[in-house]
Every structure is written in structure tokens, then in C-alpha cells.
Write a protein that holds these residues in place. Structure first.
Motif, PDB file in Angstrom:
ATOM      1  N   UNK A 139      -4.337  21.512  71.526  1.00 31.12           N
ATOM      2  CA  UNK A 139      -4.040  22.773  72.222  1.00 31.12           C
ATOM      3  C   UNK A 139      -2.650  23.280  71.876  1.00 31.12           C
ATOM      4  N   UNK A 140      -1.690  22.398  71.779  1.00 31.50           N
ATOM      5  CA  UNK A 140      -0.322  22.790  71.447  1.00 31.50           C
ATOM      6  C   UNK A 140      -0.272  23.381  70.038  1.00 31.50           C
ATOM      7  N   UNK A 141      -1.114  22.864  69.161  1.00 29.44           N
ATOM      8  CA  UNK A 141      -1.152  23.376  67.789  1.00 29.44           C
ATOM      9  C   UNK A 141      -1.734  24.796  67.725  1.00 29.44           C
ATOM     10  N   UNK A 142      -2.462  25.199  68.765  1.00 31.34           N
ATOM     11  CA  UNK A 142      -3.056  26.542  68.843  1.00 31.34           C
ATOM     12  C   UNK A 142      -2.670  27.166  70.180  1.00 31.34           C
ATOM     13  N   UNK A 143      -1.420  27.547  70.357  1.00 29.63           N
ATOM     14  CA  UNK A 143      -0.914  27.919  71.678  1.00 29.63           C
ATOM     15  C   UNK A 143      -1.381  29.267  72.219  1.00 29.63           C
ATOM     16  N   UNK A 144      -1.922  30.144  71.426  1.00 30.32           N
ATOM     17  CA  UNK A 144      -2.233  31.494  71.893  1.00 30.32           C
ATOM     18  C   UNK A 144      -3.122  31.504  73.126  1.00 30.32           C
ATOM     19  N   UNK A 145      -4.134  30.673  73.135  1.00 30.19           N
ATOM     20  CA  UNK A 145      -5.062  30.696  74.266  1.00 30.19           C
ATOM     21  C   UNK A 145      -5.182  29.337  74.935  1.00 30.19           C
ATOM     22  N   UNK A 146      -4.285  28.421  74.651  1.00 31.64           N
ATOM     23  CA  UNK A 146      -4.395  27.066  75.190  1.00 31.64           C
ATOM     24  C   UNK A 146      -4.257  27.066  76.704  1.00 31.64           C
ATOM     25  N   UNK A 181       0.024  15.920  84.728  1.00 34.27           N
ATOM     26  CA  UNK A 181       1.196  15.354  84.046  1.00 34.27           C
ATOM     27  C   UNK A 181       1.189  15.694  82.558  1.00 34.27           C
ATOM     28  N   UNK A 182       0.032  15.558  81.911  1.00 32.74           N
ATOM     29  CA  UNK A 182      -0.054  15.858  80.484  1.00 32.74           C
ATOM     30  C   UNK A 182       0.192  17.344  80.240  1.00 32.74           C
ATOM     31  N   UNK A 183      -0.427  18.209  81.028  1.00 28.42           N
ATOM     32  CA  UNK A 183      -0.239  19.657  80.859  1.00 28.42           C
ATOM     33  C   UNK A 183       1.235  20.028  81.028  1.00 28.42           C
ATOM     34  N   UNK A 184       1.867  19.475  82.058  1.00 32.21           N
ATOM     35  CA  UNK A 184       3.292  19.754  82.296  1.00 32.21           C
ATOM     36  C   UNK A 184       4.139  19.228  81.130  1.00 32.21           C
ATOM     37  N   UNK A 185       3.849  18.017  80.678  1.00 31.00           N
ATOM     38  CA  UNK A 185       4.619  17.415  79.595  1.00 31.00           C
ATOM     39  C   UNK A 185       4.480  18.163  78.275  1.00 31.00           C
ATOM     40  N   UNK A 186       3.309  18.748  78.033  1.00 37.92           N
ATOM     41  CA  UNK A 186       3.064  19.472  76.780  1.00 37.92           C
ATOM     42  C   UNK A 186       3.342  20.969  76.908  1.00 37.92           C
ATOM     43  N   UNK A 187       3.644  21.430  78.129  1.00 37.07           N
ATOM     44  CA  UNK A 187       3.908  22.849  78.339  1.00 37.07           C
ATOM     45  C   UNK A 187       2.657  23.713  78.244  1.00 37.07           C
ATOM     46  N   UNK A 188       1.523  23.147  78.608  1.00 35.85           N
ATOM     47  CA  UNK A 188       0.257  23.877  78.565  1.00 35.85           C
ATOM     48  C   UNK A 188      -0.066  24.369  79.983  1.00 35.85           C
ATOM     49  N   UNK A 189      -0.323  25.666  80.165  1.00 34.97           N
ATOM     50  CA  UNK A 189      -0.697  26.149  81.492  1.00 34.97           C
ATOM     51  C   UNK A 189      -1.947  25.428  82.012  1.00 34.97           C
ATOM     52  N   UNK A 190      -1.939  25.104  83.294  1.00 42.66           N
ATOM     53  CA  UNK A 190      -3.048  24.378  83.918  1.00 42.66           C
ATOM     54  C   UNK A 190      -3.804  25.288  84.867  1.00 42.66           C
ATOM     55  N   UNK A 191      -5.108  25.350  84.702  1.00 37.18           N
ATOM     56  CA  UNK A 191      -5.978  26.045  85.645  1.00 37.18           C
ATOM     57  C   UNK A 191      -6.487  24.973  86.609  1.00 37.18           C
ATOM     58  N   UNK A 192      -6.148  25.089  87.876  1.00 38.23           N
ATOM     59  CA  UNK A 192      -6.413  24.027  88.847  1.00 38.23           C
ATOM     60  C   UNK A 192      -7.855  24.071  89.334  1.00 38.23           C
ATOM     61  N   UNK A 193      -8.742  23.456  88.560  1.00 35.57           N
ATOM     62  CA  UNK A 193     -10.153  23.407  88.935  1.00 35.57           C
ATOM     63  C   UNK A 193     -10.396  22.413  90.065  1.00 35.57           C
ATOM     64  N   UNK A 194      -9.558  21.392  90.163  1.00 31.54           N
ATOM     65  CA  UNK A 194      -9.726  20.421  91.247  1.00 31.54           C
ATOM     66  C   UNK A 194      -9.582  21.120  92.606  1.00 31.54           C
ATOM     67  N   UNK A 195      -8.509  21.861  92.796  1.00 28.22           N
ATOM     68  CA  UNK A 195      -8.293  22.539  94.081  1.00 28.22           C
ATOM     69  C   UNK A 195      -9.358  23.596  94.342  1.00 28.22           C
ATOM     70  N   UNK A 196      -9.724  24.347  93.321  1.00 23.41           N
ATOM     71  CA  UNK A 196     -10.732  25.400  93.491  1.00 23.41           C
ATOM     72  C   UNK A 196     -12.094  24.807  93.827  1.00 23.41           C
TER      73      UNK A 196
END
Length: 143
Positions: A23-30, A63-78
């Protein structure tokens, strides 16, 4: 990566980290999502998501999303809000059931459940103003 069971934190983290690197290698829509909840009720709360080994998969994903700077969509909470909003009995049709599918499975989604969860993801994508939102078709998903 082939599935490895039992799913330990190390195995899950390895798989998620590999996906994050892609995902980091393709950041436009990650975007990353944490896992949807299982149909598990305890003390009046539904949709808990801890593996039988005690691995908190949503926390690892965050943790991984935060560490890699990838936006997280919170499906667990939803998904937990959906399950708890429906209540225990009305939540069962989201998952595979003996009556409709020949198996009681509080993890894997029925077609109806997949459609409801897809709507949760679409809503999260739209709310996050993701570049992916331009591909959404409002009104096409079951809510």
C-alpha cells in the motif's frame, strides 16, 4: 501468503505488514481497514473481536496503519455499532446460519451481511474523502 493456524499475533502482523508495504508503494488510494467484528455476545455487548489466543487483531491493524502512515477506515467500530444496534437475534442473518447456509458461523458473512458491511466500508471511504470515493455509487448498497 497462505493462511496459518492458529493465527498468532506474529503471523497476523507479518501478513498485515506485507500488505502495508504494498500500500505504501501505491499511496494514491491506499487505505487500511481493521477487521469486522464477529457475532459474539458477552455481558450485553456484541461483536467482540479477539481471537481465541487473545490476539487483538484490530489493535495490530491500527498499529501497522499508524506506523506506515496509511489512513485507517475503522470497520471494527462501524461493524460493532451495526451488530449492537440490531441486537443479538437480528444480527444473526449477517453471518452464515444453519437455517440458510447449513452451518452456524459467527465469523463469516452471509450475502446479506457482506452487503451490509460493504455499505459500512463505502460510507467510511466517502467520509474520509478518499480518492476511492469517486468510484462509489450512492444508493446501490444495502444499508
Amino acid at each position: 501468503m497462505s493462511p496459518q493456524f492458529p493465527l498468532t499475533r506474529r503471523v497476523f502482523l507479518g501478513g498485515v505488514s506485507a500488505l502495508a508495504a504494498t500500500a505504501v508503494a501505491r499511496p494514491a488510494a491506499a487505505r487500511a481497514t481493521d477487521p469486522e467484528v464477529r457475532l459474539h455476545w458477552l455481558d450485553g455487548r456484541g461483536g467482540l473481536h479477539l481471537r481465541n489466543l487473545g490476539v487483538d487483531l484490530p489493535a495490530v491493524m491500527r498499529d501497522v496503519a499508524r506506523g506506515e502512515g496509511i489512513p485507517l477506515l475503522d470497520l471494527t467500530a462501524r461493524s460493532q455499532a451495526l451488530v449492537e444496534g440490531l441486537g443479538e437475534a437480528a444480527s444473526w442473518p449477517l453471518y452464515l446460519t444453519l437455517a440458510h447456509d447449513g452451518v452456524d458461523d459467527a465469523t463469516h458473512l452471509s450475502r446479506y451481511g457482506a452487503e451490509r458491511y460493504a455499505a459500512l466500508v463505502a460510507d467510511a471511504v466517502a467520509e474520509a474523502r478518499s480518492p476511492l470515493a469517486r468510484f462509489l455509487r450512492p444508493g446501490r448498497l444495502r444499508r
